[in-house]
Motif scaffolding. Structure first.
Motif: not given
Length: 284
Positions: A155-166
């Motif tokens: 859950g942490y990784s999936e949320s973090l990926d959305h935050e940092l992708r841009t």
């Protein structure tokens, strides 16, 4: 991400998946720094070692600062450090032991991420790869706390990926099944054992001993880490090994009732133990 001139940091690299991953990344061309609580060791390695305790804010800050002092950047973080508790009932671990496993398996990742991401943001690029498990999407009877940490990592990784992708940063999770490492030999014993679970503990320990010789080599996981690190368009999740791939497909496509029944059958959860069928004294 091109391996040439890229700087990688791998936690828990003294043995097992971490060591295999650090060696594979170094072979591919990365400048690799591994970490362990003991730091540099006399053994010959294809990568350097730094002392690091992922449960300590100060230790994390010191290790990341030292790497940046030497190299000036960090391109790849592989969060591998973690431990497990020997098979046991969930109620056989104290709250303190639950805190301890989350402190390493989840909050260790959080600490490392918070220490590294600001530098990756300034670079405008970076990749974070978290070593999860098939237990991040499947339940593990008599391994509830470890499974809970791996669910949290997902859950942490999936949320973090959305935050940092841009920001030019991607986050991936690697999901292995059983892997031939010293992981099971280093299990922490539950600290609140109950006699009611004695038989199932013994049976599950025997099961682990049977399964481990058939498990994947750590190199299988290391190859997947390298693939995720180099991918131009990385996926969020990568299974590692045939068994993990099959379990992911079952989880995705099998009816929930069928999957539930399979788990209960594999762990013999509906087979009464000797203690369970023993009549209470009042009924004798």
């Amino acid at each position: 991400m091109s391996p040439k001139k890229s700087i990688a940091l791998v936690t828990g690299a003294s043995s097992g998946i971490g060591k295999a991953t650090a060696e594979r990344l170094a072979t591919a061309g990365y400048k690799v720094y591994g970490t362990s609580r003991r730091g540099a060791q006399l053994n010959e390695r294809s990568f350097e070692m730094l002392p690091l305790d992922v449960t300590s804010d100060a230790s994390v800050a010191a290790a990341v600062s030292e790497l940046l002092r030497r190299e000036g950047r960090i391109d790849l973080l592989v969060n591998n450090a973690g431990f497990g508790i020997a098979p046991a009932g969930a109620e056989e671990s104290s709250v303190e032991q639950a805190h301890a496993i989350f402190e390493t398996n989840l909050f260790g990742i959080v600490r490392m991420t918070r220490a590294v991401v600001p530098h990756m943001r300034k670079q405008g690029s970076g990749r974070i790869i978290n070593i999860g498990s098939v237990l991040g999407f499947l339940p593990m009877p008599f391994g509830a706390l470890y499974s809970a940490t791996k669910h949290a990592v997902e859950g942490y990784s999936e949320s973090l990926d959305h935050e940092l992708r841009t920001r030019g940063i991607r986050v991936c999770v690697i999901e292995p099944a059983y892997t031939k490492t010293a992981f099971d030999a280093n299990f922490v014993e539950p600290d609140a054992k109950l006699d009611e679970y004695r038989e199932i503990r013994a049976a599950l320990n025997k099961l682990v001993q049977v399964l481990m010789p058939k498990a994947d080599d750590p190199g299988v996981v290391a190859e997947v880490v390298l693939r995720a690190a180099k991918a131009a368009r990385p996926k969020l999740r990568y299974t590692a090994g045939v068994t993990a791939g099959r379990l992911r497909l079952l989880h995705k496509f099998a009816p929930a009732g069928l999957l539930d029944a399979g788990i209960r059958k594999d762990f013999q959860l509906d087979v009464p133990t000797a203690s369970a069928v023993r009549k209470p004294a009042a009924a004798r």
